[in-house]
Motif scaffolding. Sequence first.
Motif, PDB file in Angstrom:
ATOM      1  N   GLU A   1       0.805  -1.234   0.000  1.00 16.96           N
ATOM      2  CA  GLU A   1       0.000   0.000   0.000  1.00 16.96           C
ATOM      3  C   GLU A   1       0.832   1.276   0.000  1.00 16.96           C
ATOM      4  N   ARG A   2       2.093   1.179   0.403  1.00 11.79           N
ATOM      5  CA  ARG A   2       2.943   2.377   0.437  1.00 11.79           C
ATOM      6  C   ARG A   2       3.470   2.767  -0.944  1.00 11.79           C
ATOM      7  N   VAL A   3       3.422   1.832  -1.896  1.00 12.27           N
ATOM      8  CA  VAL A   3       4.060   2.065  -3.196  1.00 12.27           C
ATOM      9  C   VAL A   3       3.235   2.916  -4.165  1.00 12.27           C
ATOM     10  N   PRO A   4       1.932   2.632  -4.397  1.00  7.05           N
ATOM     11  CA  PRO A   4       1.178   3.413  -5.393  1.00  7.05           C
ATOM     12  C   PRO A   4       1.213   4.926  -5.198  1.00  7.05           C
ATOM     13  N   PRO A   5       1.074   5.449  -3.955  1.00  4.87           N
ATOM     14  CA  PRO A   5       1.158   6.912  -3.800  1.00  4.87           C
ATOM     15  C   PRO A   5       2.505   7.488  -4.261  1.00  4.87           C
ATOM     16  N   VAL A   6       3.566   6.722  -4.066  1.00  8.31           N
ATOM     17  CA  VAL A   6       4.892   7.162  -4.498  1.00  8.31           C
ATOM     18  C   VAL A   6       4.969   7.206  -6.026  1.00  8.31           C
ATOM     19  N   LEU A   7       4.410   6.181  -6.665  1.00  6.81           N
ATOM     20  CA  LEU A   7       4.409   6.123  -8.130  1.00  6.81           C
ATOM     21  C   LEU A   7       3.543   7.239  -8.718  1.00  6.81           C
ATOM     22  N   ILE A   8       2.409   7.503  -8.089  1.00  7.64           N
ATOM     23  CA  ILE A   8       1.531   8.579  -8.568  1.00  7.64           C
ATOM     24  C   ILE A   8       2.247   9.924  -8.494  1.00  7.64           C
ATOM     25  N   LYS A   9       2.950  10.155  -7.417  1.00  6.04           N
ATOM     26  CA  LYS A   9       3.710  11.407  -7.288  1.00  6.04           C
ATOM     27  C   LYS A   9       4.797  11.492  -8.355  1.00  6.04           C
ATOM     28  N   ALA A  10       5.396  10.358  -8.676  1.00  5.66           N
ATOM     29  CA  ALA A  10       6.486  10.334  -9.659  1.00  5.66           C
ATOM     30  C   ALA A  10       6.003  10.587 -11.081  1.00  5.66           C
ATOM     31  N   LEU A  11       4.698  10.518 -11.313  1.00  5.80           N
ATOM     32  CA  LEU A  11       4.154  10.812 -12.646  1.00  5.80           C
ATOM     33  C   LEU A  11       4.477  12.244 -13.080  1.00  5.80           C
ATOM     34  N   ASP A  12       4.744  13.103 -12.105  1.00  2.67           N
ATOM     35  CA  ASP A  12       5.040  14.508 -12.403  1.00  2.67           C
ATOM     36  C   ASP A  12       6.521  14.841 -12.229  1.00  2.67           C
ATOM     37  N   ASP A  13       7.353  13.821 -12.160  1.00  2.66           N
ATOM     38  CA  ASP A  13       8.795  14.051 -12.021  1.00  2.66           C
ATOM     39  C   ASP A  13       9.308  14.832 -13.238  1.00  2.66           C
ATOM     40  N   VAL A  14      10.331  15.639 -13.026  1.00  5.27           N
ATOM     41  CA  VAL A  14      10.879  16.451 -14.128  1.00  5.27           C
ATOM     42  C   VAL A  14      11.625  15.602 -15.144  1.00  5.27           C
ATOM     43  N   VAL A  15      12.020  14.377 -14.745  1.00  4.62           N
ATOM     44  CA  VAL A  15      12.799  13.503 -15.626  1.00  4.62           C
ATOM     45  C   VAL A  15      11.877  12.483 -16.294  1.00  4.62           C
ATOM     46  N   ALA A  16      11.962  12.407 -17.615  1.00  7.09           N
ATOM     47  CA  ALA A  16      11.076  11.522 -18.378  1.00  7.09           C
ATOM     48  C   ALA A  16      11.240  10.057 -17.989  1.00  7.09           C
ATOM     49  N   THR A  17      12.464   9.636 -17.736  1.00  8.79           N
ATOM     50  CA  THR A  17      12.718   8.236 -17.359  1.00  8.79           C
ATOM     51  C   THR A  17      11.929   7.857 -16.114  1.00  8.79           C
ATOM     52  N   ILE A  18      11.869   8.772 -15.154  1.00  7.80           N
ATOM     53  CA  ILE A  18      11.142   8.508 -13.909  1.00  7.80           C
ATOM     54  C   ILE A  18       9.647   8.443 -14.177  1.00  7.80           C
ATOM     55  N   ARG A  19       9.154   9.361 -14.997  1.00  6.07           N
ATOM     56  CA  ARG A  19       7.719   9.351 -15.319  1.00  6.07           C
ATOM     57  C   ARG A  19       7.333   8.035 -15.988  1.00  6.07           C
TER      58      ARG A  19
END
Length: 403
Positions: A195-213
Amino acid sequence: MQGNTNQLLIQAQTAYDAGDWSVLIQYLQQLIVVENEQYSESLLKFALPVLEMGDFQQRWEITKVLLRLGNVAIPPLMEILEDEEAEEELRWYAARTLGEFQHPDAIAPLVELLKTSDDEELKAIAATALGQMGSLAISELSELLKQDDTRLLAVRSLAYIRTPETITPLLTVVQDTEVAVRATALEALSSFHDERVPPVLIKALDDVVATIRRIAVLGLSFRPDLNGELDLVTKLQPRLYDFNIDVCSATVVALSRLGGDETTQHLFSVLMSPHTPTTLQLEIIRALVWVGRLSGLEYLQQALNQSKSEILCQEIVTVLGRVEKPELTLKATEILLELLNSHHPAKEIAYIKSAIALSLGQLGNQQAIPSLTTLIKDSNEQVKLHAIAALKKIFPEFVPTKS
């Protein structure tokens, strides 16, 4: 048995004295089967020079002997690993072998190597070796995450382990300033249903780096079970318009995995946009079939009617032939037959007519027989051949008449 063992020891000694490592390995492999503690020191004495002076293959074979000897081999391997003057390949074998022991005593020298060595390849091997140790090494690696010079190698080792115990330390670096660190952490975390992982991934959708997104998009695509709870389709949809084409492509794949009519609507909007690159349009066409919804086929039908692109029309015709769900094959057949009997300019193009025939044959619906029979009379030889092949798939008894 005792006499045989003593004879083998004498023969091993002879091979050792002569420096005949290949023969020595053969004797050691026989001795290791009957080895007990009283012989372990002797066998270790024979084995270490092979590791130090043998060729690549001999070293590879002798590491198997060392592993069978057990913990008695760990101290000399640690000495080799810590010897900065030792040959690089020898230290490589020592690190690799220590990792396979999965023993607590082997952790400290491998960690020390990560901290102090300037050799990137050797450090990478040490990181892999620590990763092989699994839970044993997690606490040590977690400490290395706190140091700038070892953080990347430590996170790679933790990612290799892939057990739930690594989630907590990996979460500490998901916002690290170094792209490779947070990319490795996010990719590893994506494999856990925690349960701790999806919120982190959702936040990473807006990362400045394309690889992370991209990593975040693909990570969320494996959680269709959370689609309703977290409204993943809505959260992923903006990435269809990402500045980076790889992120857009990953989002197409992700949405097709999540499925649903809302997904097909979003995909169709991007498909028909004049600003969408052809490569992405082709991926969306495939995804509209992968979703496995009637709405996906209906949108492909609209695209066929509205598009003037021969490339897109051919791709739509081709993917319609790959529809497998019984409840959708009739619709796919109807779309192809409608195209064939329409005034659409694409249907006059020989390679598209061939593709229509091929897809109708794959779908196997008998409704296609009259239209395929007409295509047999086409002026293009390739179209004729594909029509005949399709008819034989639908109706195996079909025998074409000679013209």
